[in-house]
Every structure is written in structure tokens, then in C-alpha cells.
Design an enzyme around this catalytic site. Structure first.
Site, mmCIF file in Angstrom:
data_model
loop_
_atom_site.group_PDB
_atom_site.id
_atom_site.type_symbol
_atom_site.label_atom_id
_atom_site.label_comp_id
_atom_site.label_asym_id
_atom_site.label_seq_id
_atom_site.Cartn_x
_atom_site.Cartn_y
_atom_site.Cartn_z
ATOM 1 N N GLY A 1 1.367 3.687 -3.368
ATOM 2 C CA GLY A 1 0.512 4.799 -3.760
ATOM 3 C C GLY A 1 -0.047 5.623 -2.616
ATOM 4 N N HIS A 2 0.341 5.331 -1.385
ATOM 5 C CA HIS A 2 -0.261 6.019 -0.225
ATOM 6 C C HIS A 2 0.817 6.478 0.739
ATOM 7 C CE1 HIS A 2 -3.045 6.539 3.260
ATOM 8 N NE2 HIS A 2 -3.948 6.694 2.319
ATOM 9 N N PHE A 3 1.465 7.488 0.587
ATOM 10 C CA PHE A 3 1.487 8.459 -0.494
ATOM 11 C C PHE A 3 2.904 8.514 -1.028
ATOM 12 C CE2 PHE A 3 -1.791 9.846 2.491
ATOM 13 C CZ PHE A 3 -2.885 9.967 1.670
ATOM 14 N N VAL B 1 2.249 6.621 4.320
ATOM 15 C CA VAL B 1 1.392 6.564 5.506
ATOM 16 C C VAL B 1 0.507 5.325 5.380
ATOM 17 C CG1 VAL B 1 -0.469 7.718 6.773
ATOM 18 C CG2 VAL B 1 1.365 9.078 5.762
ATOM 19 N N PHE C 1 0.808 -1.225 0.000
ATOM 20 C CA PHE C 1 0.000 0.000 0.000
ATOM 21 C C PHE C 1 0.836 1.268 0.000
ATOM 22 C CE2 PHE C 1 -0.078 -1.938 4.272
ATOM 23 C CZ PHE C 1 0.634 -0.992 5.008
#
Length: 141
Positions: A47-49, A54, A44
Site C-alpha cells: 500500500g505504500h505506494f 517507497v 508495506f
């Protein structure tokens, strides 16, 4: 204490969606404390972020729910069943969880009626609360 192998024998979740590395304490049917080592390798974080990784809050809640599912599924009458999320109540996120953090996942099962359970959950990093709230579980065949 339960190892990741023990957890895999209890939960149907598999990587990358298994979000509990270890159960440190367990009182069958009542409460458990789990651990999630958050690494930069988590899918994750791509793309986050970008540039500021995070852990998504919903995945912190999911990790807590998996600890709750372990509490329920260790009870003899629920072995082999699946525990689903039925709801969350008053959840608050207090601070971001980032790579290198170790999430301590504390869940207490307050009420179990038929196939519905309710409990309280708290996630901490280094003793600081990062998320807390209520969880509801449904047991399905």
C-alpha cells in the site's frame, strides 16, 4: 559480525517487523553498522505506494532504532531488557528507498544515563545518505 539468528537472540522483534538482516560492525556500547536488504516482498509495499513502492520513512527510523537496541542490549546489565523508542530529533529524509536497495544503518550511542540513551543515526544506500538524525532510547524491564 552478527547474523540474523544472533539478532533474533538479542531483539524481541520478529518478522515482518524485524528490520535488520545483519550487523556488519559492532563496538559494544558505542556503535554498530547494520544492513537491511529491501525487497519487493516487504509487506508495506502493498500500500505504500501502489505502482511506485517507497519504504516508509518511519520504518527506516525503526530499522536504525533496532540497530541502536542491539548496541544497548549487548551490554551485560541490559541483557533480557526491552529497548523502546523515547524520541527522535531533527530527522531528515534525503531520498526515497525502493525495492532492490540495500540500507546501511549506522548508529552511534553518544550518551547513556540510567535507562535513557541518546545517539546519532544515519542510513545510506550506495554511499548516499537517505536519512539521518538523532534517536533517544528508553530501557524497560
Amino acid at each position: 559480525m552478527l547474523t540474523v539468528e544472533d539478532i533474533l537472540a538479542i531483539l524481541p522483534h520478529r518478522p515482518p517487523f524485524l528490520l535488520v538482516d545483519r550487523i556488519l560492525e559492532i563496538e559494544d556500547g558505542l556503535r554498530a553498522v547494520g544492513l537491511k536488504n529491501v525487497t519487493m516482498n516487504e509487506p508495506f509495499f502493498v500500500g505504500h505506494f501502489p505502482g511506485r513502492p517507497v519504504m516508509p520513512g518511519v520504518l527506516i527510523v525503526e530499522a536504525l532504532a533496532q540497530v541502536g537496541a542491539v548496541i544497548i542490549l549487548r551490554q551485560p546489565e541490559y541483557v533480557g531488557k526491552i529497548v523502546m523508542f523515547a524520541g527522535i530529533d531533527d530527522f531528515r529524509f534525503k531520498r526515497p528507498v525502493t525495492p532492490g536497495d540495500t540500507l546501511k544503518l549506522e548508529v552511534s550511542l553518544d550518551k547513556m544515563r540510567r535507562r535513557i540513551g541518546k545517539g546519532q543515526a544515519k542510513a545510506t544506500v550506495d554511499g548516499t545518505v537517505v536519512a539521518e538524525g538523532g534517536l533517544m532510547f528508553a530501557i524497560v524491564d
